[in-house]
Design a protein around this motif. Structure first.
Motif, mmCIF file in Angstrom:
data_model
loop_
_atom_site.group_PDB
_atom_site.id
_atom_site.type_symbol
_atom_site.label_atom_id
_atom_site.label_comp_id
_atom_site.label_asym_id
_atom_site.label_seq_id
_atom_site.Cartn_x
_atom_site.Cartn_y
_atom_site.Cartn_z
ATOM 1 N N UNK A 228 -11.206 -17.083 -61.884
ATOM 2 C CA UNK A 228 -11.062 -16.900 -60.606
ATOM 3 C C UNK A 228 -9.678 -17.593 -60.249
ATOM 4 N N UNK A 229 -8.654 -17.891 -61.086
ATOM 5 C CA UNK A 229 -7.535 -18.481 -61.015
ATOM 6 C C UNK A 229 -6.692 -18.109 -59.633
ATOM 7 N N UNK A 230 -6.323 -19.223 -58.982
ATOM 8 C CA UNK A 230 -5.546 -18.823 -57.682
ATOM 9 C C UNK A 230 -4.172 -19.398 -57.992
ATOM 10 N N UNK A 231 -3.357 -18.744 -58.392
ATOM 11 C CA UNK A 231 -1.945 -19.125 -58.798
ATOM 12 C C UNK A 231 -0.829 -18.931 -57.461
ATOM 13 N N UNK A 232 -0.364 -20.178 -57.393
ATOM 14 C CA UNK A 232 0.732 -20.322 -56.338
ATOM 15 C C UNK A 232 1.772 -19.250 -56.567
ATOM 16 N N UNK A 233 1.997 -18.160 -55.803
ATOM 17 C CA UNK A 233 2.901 -17.214 -56.031
ATOM 18 C C UNK A 233 3.185 -16.286 -54.520
ATOM 19 N N UNK A 234 4.152 -15.965 -54.259
ATOM 20 C CA UNK A 234 4.559 -15.225 -53.162
ATOM 21 C C UNK A 234 3.609 -13.734 -53.129
ATOM 22 N N UNK A 235 3.138 -13.297 -54.527
ATOM 23 C CA UNK A 235 2.611 -12.173 -54.683
ATOM 24 C C UNK A 235 3.181 -10.725 -54.100
ATOM 25 N N UNK A 236 4.440 -10.655 -54.305
ATOM 26 C CA UNK A 236 5.028 -9.155 -53.918
ATOM 27 C C UNK A 236 5.071 -8.640 -55.281
ATOM 28 N N UNK A 237 4.710 -7.264 -55.193
ATOM 29 C CA UNK A 237 4.986 -6.545 -56.056
ATOM 30 C C UNK A 237 5.886 -5.174 -55.842
ATOM 31 N N UNK A 238 6.835 -4.546 -56.838
ATOM 32 C CA UNK A 238 7.483 -3.559 -56.304
ATOM 33 C C UNK A 238 6.720 -2.250 -56.231
ATOM 34 N N UNK A 239 7.104 -1.180 -55.712
ATOM 35 C CA UNK A 239 6.293 0.187 -55.660
ATOM 36 C C UNK A 239 6.125 0.634 -57.075
ATOM 37 N N UNK A 240 7.238 0.542 -57.768
ATOM 38 C CA UNK A 240 7.040 1.278 -59.257
ATOM 39 C C UNK A 240 6.123 0.551 -60.051
ATOM 40 N N UNK A 241 5.457 -0.779 -59.918
ATOM 41 C CA UNK A 241 4.388 -1.342 -60.279
ATOM 42 C C UNK A 241 2.996 -0.788 -60.087
ATOM 43 N N UNK A 242 3.064 -0.415 -58.670
ATOM 44 C CA UNK A 242 1.787 0.272 -58.170
ATOM 45 C C UNK A 242 1.667 1.369 -58.823
#
Length: 616
Positions: A228-242
């Motif tokens: 359940x790791x909670x990594x410090x990260x903005x968390x933004x992903x590009x549309x192509x990854x979706x």
């Protein structure tokens, strides 16, 4: 030993020497099945000049394969020959105009009164280090492309069975001496499957484990310290990854379609006017995204281990396994400290982040890194509605001397953070400054979590050693200008796994270091080299002073800049621009920099000799 493959075209250039008596010439009219002498460098160059195959040309040609005590004579008819790669030309066409514009802007900055030495020290290392990091891989990729044009059937001939050929291909062979084992590797002597160890369960490890798990001839394990790791990260992903990684909407907290860019003087520019209705930036929580991708690999057959890797014993022989020591946290009787255990792996994937244990074990070398600091702040519903589809990006030496600060919306809170490479000890001061600049919308909020993590600044010097390969943050795949790493982590994990699965040929052989470098590393560098180089340079130019940051924000007010920037980010390709618009942008940027130089206060000075000495 790897087979040595030599070719000679049949009709245009017959070989002067007669074919061996054992070659099946009777079954192949006009085919010259010849045992050629060992290829010298001069002979290979001569062959490339005389026998250049045009793209996707279908030729009849003969092939000689020599492996120690084994010689194989073959004739291939109707085999398609792939087009040679032209990586250099494509790279120059995409990158040189951008670099030219940057250099022109830098010249104006110098003329306007900036310190030439400080600017040069910022830009030159970025350009030279970026080009140096990729030049070796480029030469390797180019060499692989040339050889592919002349050895079209080599990979097929390396298979365990000579019958694994494309449909419609006529294949004749005659063994003179030796055995099939000399041509291709074979499975384990005890009949067991080769074992793949993926160390790390983030996007890179999960993407790699998913590919390995699909091959039922391999036994795949994925080891993660905290499920359940909670990594410090903005968390933004590009549309192509979706689309590419089939990320469901349930994993995406927010779809950002608008962004506010705030300059050092608090000038605000609204970004996102050029986005289409179906385009957005996905905002995720890493514990949700990582868990989804990891569980999908487990559903496909990967075996999860909840444990912390403490030591890795490197194999001494070519086929000896890696011995991984770890603390098994699944044993609840150990009081939370884990039970010491060991496990053997034939292939190792290091997906264990910036502090990679695998990277240390294979002596992959060091890299510069930034410290990213983020606070998760719960705000009331009215303020969360403001951030419904909006993100904020702040620049200025008060929030970071070489990066940016952010306010990114999550499911029921916002992530507020910043990062720096050059002055990491002052990260608490920069975090306080971003809270102050965004206080109007953060007022009354409650900090629910504080997190920090190192972020690589550039790829490691070595990313493959023997049968161990690094991916994601462990390899250093983070872009400087944006700090983005999630997509590149998942993509590198998938590319590495796909290359290794193909090399292992249904679990019948082990890949070599050279083979992994010529496939995974060369292909990754070829695909993303331009992106890393351009963003490295942009980061050095536009994050180097408050005047440059002001010009950067002003430049983002252009619809043309917004379209090129978003298209490049959302689809992970360097977008070509309109030459006329590029010239207009250049003069506009020059004017912005000159105005900012005259009106913007100088950056605050800081002394950090210890950190500066640590920079590579």
């Amino acid at each position: 030993a790897r087979p040595r493959v030599q070719h000679s075209t049949s009709a245009p250039h017959p070989h002067p020497h007669p074919a061996p008596a054992s070659a099946p010439t009777a079954t192949t009219p006009r085919a010259h099945l010849l045992r050629s002498p060992a290829p010298t460098r001069r002979r290979r160059r001569h062959h490339r000049r005389r026998h250049h195959h045009p793209p996707e040309t279908f030729l009849s040609h003969s092939t000689t394969i020599s492996t120690g005590a084994t010689t194989m004579y073959t004739t291939m008819q109707g085999a398609p020959l792939p087009a040679p790669r032209r990586t250099g030309a494509r790279y120059c066409c995409r990158v040189l105009p951008v670099i030219g514009a940057i250099v022109a802007v830098c010249g104006v900055v110098l003329l306007s009164g900036s310190d030439p030495l400080s600017l040069a020290s910022a830009i030159v290392p970025a350009a030279t280090s970026s080009m140096h990091r990729f030049s070796g891989a480029n030469r390797m990729a180019s060499g692989a492309g040339l050889s592919a044009a002349h050895t079209g059937a080599r990979d097929m001939l390396m298979q365990d069975s000579i019958t694994r050929m494309p449909k419609g291909t006529k294949f004749h062979c005659n063994w003179v001496a030796g055995s099939k084992r000399a041509l291709a590797g074979q499975a384990k002597a005890d009949g067991s499957k080769y074992r793949i160890g993926v160390i790390g369960g983030g996007p890179s490890g999960a993407a790699a484990a998913e590919i390995f798990a699909k091959d039922k001839e391999l036994e795949t394990y994925i080891i993660e310290r905290k499920m359940d790791n909670v990594k410090p990260c903005g968390g933004a992903i590009p549309l192509c990854m979706v689309d590419e990684f089939d990320i469901p909407e349930s994993v995406i907290d927010r779809k950002v379609r608008k962004m506010k860019m705030i300059s050092p003087s608090n000038r605000v520019v609204d970004v996102g006017r050029t986005l289409k209705p179906n385009e957005y930036i996905g905002m995720t929580r890493r514990e949700i995204l990582d868990g989804f991708m990891r569980n999908r690999s487990v559903d496909l057959g990967a075996i999860p281990i909840n444990g912390l890797v403490t030591k890795i014993d490197i194999p001494k022989g070519d086929s000896d396994p890696y011995l991984v020591h770890y603390q098994d946290y699944e044993d609840k009787t150990a009081g939370g400290v884990g039970t010491p255990k060991t496990i053997e792996f034939d292939v190792l994937i290091g997906a264990d982040g910036a502090n990679s244990r695998v990277a240390k074990a294979i002596d992959a070398g060091e890299y510069n890194y930034a410290i990213a600091f983020q606070e998760r702040i719960a705000v009331d519903e009215e303020k969360m509605d403001y951030y419904k589809d909006l993100a904020e990006m702040y620049v200025g030496d008060d929030v970071s001397p070489d990066f940016y600060a952010w306010v990114f919306p999550k499911y029921d809170h916002v992530g507020v953070g910043t990062g720096t490479v050059v002055n990491r000890p002052d990260i608490p001061k920069y975090q306080k400054a971003i809270r102050e600049r965004a206080k109007e919308r953060l007022e009354g909020g409650k900090i629910i979590k504080v997190e920090a993590h190192p972020i690589p600044e550039h790829p490691r010097p070595r990313r493959v050693q023997n049968r161990a390969a690094l991916v994601g943050d462990a390899a250093g795949y983070v872009t400087k200008c944006s700090g983005e790493g999630i997509y590149f982590a998942a993509k590198s994990g998938r590319m590495a796994a796909e290359a290794i699965v193909k090399l292992m040929q249904g679990g019948t052989r082990l890949p070599t270091q050279q083979e992994i470098e010529e496939t995974y590393i060369a292909d990754y560098d070829k695909k993303y080299q331009a992106t890393y180089v351009v963003l490295d340079l942009l980061q050095k130019v536009f994050y180097s002073s408050n005047a440059a940051r002001e010009a950067f924000v002003e430049m983002c007010d252009s619809d043309y800049v917004q379209k090129v920037t978003f298209d490049s980010y959302l689809y992970k390709t360097i977008q070509g621009g309109n030459p006329i618009d590029d010239v207009k942008l250049l003069f506009s940027t020059v004017g912005s920099i000159l105005r900012a130089q005259a009106t913007t206060p100088k950056d605050r000075t800081f002394s950090n000799p210890v950190e500066s000495l640590k920079r590579l």
